[in-house]
Design a protein around this motif. Sequence first.
Motif, PDB file in Angstrom:
ATOM      1  N   THR A 155      -6.664-104.877 132.164  1.00 53.74           N
ATOM      2  CA  THR A 155      -6.532-106.308 131.932  1.00 53.74           C
ATOM      3  C   THR A 155      -7.557-106.784 130.908  1.00 53.74           C
ATOM      4  O   THR A 155      -7.237-107.591 130.031  1.00 53.74           O
ATOM      5  CB  THR A 155      -6.677-107.073 133.267  1.00 53.74           C
ATOM      6  OG1 THR A 155      -5.609-106.648 134.133  1.00 53.74           O
ATOM      7  CG2 THR A 155      -6.607-108.575 133.072  1.00 53.74           C
ATOM      8  N   ALA A 156      -8.763-106.261 130.992  1.00 55.20           N
ATOM      9  CA  ALA A 156      -9.825-106.666 130.058  1.00 55.20           C
ATOM     10  C   ALA A 156      -9.493-106.319 128.609  1.00 55.20           C
ATOM     11  O   ALA A 156      -9.914-107.022 127.691  1.00 55.20           O
ATOM     12  CB  ALA A 156     -11.148-106.021 130.468  1.00 55.20           C
ATOM     13  N   VAL A 157      -8.719-105.238 128.401  1.00 57.60           N
ATOM     14  CA  VAL A 157      -8.342-104.862 127.032  1.00 57.60           C
ATOM     15  C   VAL A 157      -6.977-105.431 126.640  1.00 57.60           C
ATOM     16  O   VAL A 157      -6.448-105.123 125.579  1.00 57.60           O
ATOM     17  CB  VAL A 157      -8.382-103.325 126.800  1.00 57.60           C
ATOM     18  CG1 VAL A 157      -9.784-102.782 127.027  1.00 57.60           C
ATOM     19  CG2 VAL A 157      -7.355-102.592 127.645  1.00 57.60           C
ATOM     20  N   GLY A 158      -6.406-106.267 127.506  1.00 58.86           N
ATOM     21  CA  GLY A 158      -5.150-106.925 127.179  1.00 58.86           C
ATOM     22  C   GLY A 158      -3.900-106.142 127.501  1.00 58.86           C
ATOM     23  O   GLY A 158      -2.801-106.550 127.130  1.00 58.86           O
ATOM     24  N   ASP A 159      -4.034-105.037 128.217  1.00 56.01           N
ATOM     25  CA  ASP A 159      -2.865-104.258 128.617  1.00 56.01           C
ATOM     26  C   ASP A 159      -2.478-104.673 130.038  1.00 56.01           C
ATOM     27  O   ASP A 159      -2.668-103.939 131.005  1.00 56.01           O
ATOM     28  CB  ASP A 159      -3.162-102.756 128.534  1.00 56.01           C
ATOM     29  CG  ASP A 159      -1.905-101.919 128.502  1.00 56.01           C
ATOM     30  OD1 ASP A 159      -0.840-102.422 128.912  1.00 56.01           O
ATOM     31  OD2 ASP A 159      -1.987-100.752 128.067  1.00 56.01           O
ATOM     32  N   TYR A 160      -1.948-105.891 130.132  1.00 53.62           N
ATOM     33  CA  TYR A 160      -1.695-106.515 131.432  1.00 53.62           C
ATOM     34  C   TYR A 160      -0.695-105.753 132.280  1.00 53.62           C
ATOM     35  O   TYR A 160      -0.863-105.644 133.497  1.00 53.62           O
ATOM     36  CB  TYR A 160      -1.229-107.964 131.244  1.00 53.62           C
ATOM     37  CG  TYR A 160      -2.134-108.741 130.329  1.00 53.62           C
ATOM     38  CD1 TYR A 160      -3.497-108.849 130.591  1.00 53.62           C
ATOM     39  CD2 TYR A 160      -1.645-109.342 129.175  1.00 53.62           C
ATOM     40  CE1 TYR A 160      -4.339-109.540 129.740  1.00 53.62           C
ATOM     41  CE2 TYR A 160      -2.485-110.051 128.322  1.00 53.62           C
ATOM     42  CZ  TYR A 160      -3.835-110.136 128.606  1.00 53.62           C
ATOM     43  OH  TYR A 160      -4.658-110.826 127.768  1.00 53.62           O
ATOM     44  N   ASP A 161       0.341-105.222 131.653  1.00 59.70           N
ATOM     45  CA  ASP A 161       1.355-104.508 132.430  1.00 59.70           C
ATOM     46  C   ASP A 161       0.784-103.255 133.087  1.00 59.70           C
ATOM     47  O   ASP A 161       1.108-102.963 134.243  1.00 59.70           O
ATOM     48  CB  ASP A 161       2.561-104.166 131.557  1.00 59.70           C
ATOM     49  CG  ASP A 161       3.350-105.413 131.163  1.00 59.70           C
ATOM     50  OD1 ASP A 161       3.315-106.408 131.914  1.00 59.70           O
ATOM     51  OD2 ASP A 161       3.981-105.401 130.088  1.00 59.70           O
ATOM     52  N   LYS A 162      -0.074-102.535 132.391  1.00 63.25           N
ATOM     53  CA  LYS A 162      -0.710-101.364 133.016  1.00 63.25           C
ATOM     54  C   LYS A 162      -1.667-101.799 134.120  1.00 63.25           C
ATOM     55  O   LYS A 162      -1.788-101.129 135.147  1.00 63.25           O
ATOM     56  CB  LYS A 162      -1.438-100.520 131.970  1.00 63.25           C
ATOM     57  CG  LYS A 162      -0.499 -99.677 131.141  1.00 63.25           C
ATOM     58  CD  LYS A 162      -1.265 -98.731 130.236  1.00 63.25           C
ATOM     59  CE  LYS A 162      -0.305 -97.869 129.417  1.00 63.25           C
ATOM     60  NZ  LYS A 162      -1.025 -96.957 128.526  1.00 63.25           N
ATOM     61  N   GLY A 163      -2.347-102.923 133.912  1.00 59.76           N
ATOM     62  CA  GLY A 163      -3.206-103.456 134.960  1.00 59.76           C
ATOM     63  C   GLY A 163      -2.406-103.811 136.201  1.00 59.76           C
ATOM     64  O   GLY A 163      -2.803-103.492 137.332  1.00 59.76           O
ATOM     65  N   ILE A 164      -1.281-104.446 135.997  1.00 55.53           N
ATOM     66  CA  ILE A 164      -0.397-104.805 137.109  1.00 55.53           C
ATOM     67  C   ILE A 164       0.135-103.551 137.788  1.00 55.53           C
ATOM     68  O   ILE A 164       0.171-103.472 139.030  1.00 55.53           O
ATOM     69  CB  ILE A 164       0.746-105.716 136.602  1.00 55.53           C
ATOM     70  CG1 ILE A 164       0.175-107.084 136.202  1.00 55.53           C
ATOM     71  CG2 ILE A 164       1.864-105.845 137.639  1.00 55.53           C
ATOM     72  CD1 ILE A 164       1.106-107.942 135.374  1.00 55.53           C
ATOM     73  N   ASP A 165       0.520-102.556 137.004  1.00 54.60           N
ATOM     74  CA  ASP A 165       1.008-101.299 137.583  1.00 54.60           C
ATOM     75  C   ASP A 165      -0.043-100.649 138.476  1.00 54.60           C
ATOM     76  O   ASP A 165       0.271-100.150 139.559  1.00 54.60           O
ATOM     77  CB  ASP A 165       1.421-100.314 136.483  1.00 54.60           C
ATOM     78  CG  ASP A 165       2.700-100.713 135.771  1.00 54.60           C
ATOM     79  OD1 ASP A 165       3.439-101.586 136.285  1.00 54.60           O
ATOM     80  OD2 ASP A 165       2.952-100.163 134.675  1.00 54.60           O
ATOM     81  N   ASP A 166      -1.311-100.638 138.016  1.00 55.97           N
ATOM     82  CA  ASP A 166      -2.368-100.044 138.836  1.00 55.97           C
ATOM     83  C   ASP A 166      -2.561-100.826 140.134  1.00 55.97           C
ATOM     84  O   ASP A 166      -2.762-100.233 141.199  1.00 55.97           O
ATOM     85  CB  ASP A 166      -3.681 -99.969 138.054  1.00 55.97           C
ATOM     86  CG  ASP A 166      -3.813 -98.669 137.272  1.00 55.97           C
ATOM     87  OD1 ASP A 166      -2.933 -97.788 137.378  1.00 55.97           O
ATOM     88  OD2 ASP A 166      -4.824 -98.532 136.543  1.00 55.97           O
ATOM     89  N   CYS A 167      -2.501-102.136 140.059  1.00 56.65           N
ATOM     90  CA  CYS A 167      -2.631-102.947 141.268  1.00 56.65           C
ATOM     91  C   CYS A 167      -1.455-102.704 142.216  1.00 56.65           C
ATOM     92  O   CYS A 167      -1.646-102.629 143.432  1.00 56.65           O
ATOM     93  CB  CYS A 167      -2.740-104.415 140.913  1.00 56.65           C
ATOM     94  SG  CYS A 167      -4.254-104.796 140.012  1.00 56.65           S
ATOM     95  N   ASN A 168      -0.271-102.562 141.659  1.00 56.27           N
ATOM     96  CA  ASN A 168       0.896-102.240 142.489  1.00 56.27           C
ATOM     97  C   ASN A 168       0.712-100.912 143.203  1.00 56.27           C
ATOM     98  O   ASN A 168       1.088-100.776 144.371  1.00 56.27           O
ATOM     99  CB  ASN A 168       2.171-102.223 141.643  1.00 56.27           C
ATOM    100  CG  ASN A 168       2.603-103.604 141.220  1.00 56.27           C
ATOM    101  OD1 ASN A 168       2.227-104.606 141.808  1.00 56.27           O
ATOM    102  ND2 ASN A 168       3.401-103.656 140.156  1.00 56.27           N
ATOM    103  N   GLU A 169       0.141 -99.940 142.509  1.00 60.03           N
ATOM    104  CA  GLU A 169      -0.105 -98.638 143.143  1.00 60.03           C
ATOM    105  C   GLU A 169      -1.131 -98.777 144.265  1.00 60.03           C
ATOM    106  O   GLU A 169      -0.975 -98.188 145.328  1.00 60.03           O
ATOM    107  CB  GLU A 169      -0.562 -97.608 142.109  1.00 60.03           C
ATOM    108  CG  GLU A 169      -0.760 -96.217 142.674  1.00 60.03           C
ATOM    109  CD  GLU A 169       0.480 -95.600 143.319  1.00 60.03           C
ATOM    110  OE1 GLU A 169       0.319 -94.675 144.158  1.00 60.03           O
ATOM    111  OE2 GLU A 169       1.617 -96.010 142.996  1.00 60.03           O
TER     112      GLU A 169
END
Length: 155
Positions: A49-63
Motif C-alpha cells: 500500500t505504501a508503494v501504491g500497489d493497493y491491489d497487492k496490499g488488499i490481496d495480502d490482507c485477504n490472505e
Amino acid sequence: MSDLERHNLRASAYAYRGSYNLAIQEWTEVIRLNPDDIASYVSRGLAYTAVGDYDKGIDDCNEALRLDSNYAQAYACRGLAYMDKGDYEQAIADCNKALALDPTLDEVYANRAYVYAKQENYAMAVSDGEKALELGVDRGSINLQQAVEKWQQQV
C-alpha cells in the motif's frame, strides 16, 4: 538467529526506514519460509500500500483474513489500502470491522476520520478524530483540524 527471524528483522528495519520495496522482498521470503505467518501478510500488505500497489496490499490482507477472519489488523490494513485507492465505502466497512474486533486501534479511527472528511461527513470525521486523539494518535490531529474547520463552516 534463524533465517526466518533474520528476514523478518530486515523487513521491519527496511519498512521503518521507508524502503518498502526491500521490505516487501524480505516479507516475501518470510512468507515463503512460513506461509501461515498472518502478521507478515499484513506487514507486506502495508508495504504494498505504501508503494501504491493497493491491489497487492488488499490481496495480502485477504490472505491474512483467510488464515484468521478475526485478525483486526488485517481489516485495518485492508481498510487503509481501500482508502488510499479511493474506495471509501469499502474502507469504512473494513475500519468498522477492525474497530468491532479491537476498539483501541487509534490509527483506524484516524483513517476513518479522513474518509469521512473526504465524503464531507464532517460530524463523523470530528467524532473519529477526537477518538483517535484520545487514544494517542498523532496524525489524527491534522485530519481532525481540517474536518473541524469545514464542519464549522457548515454549521
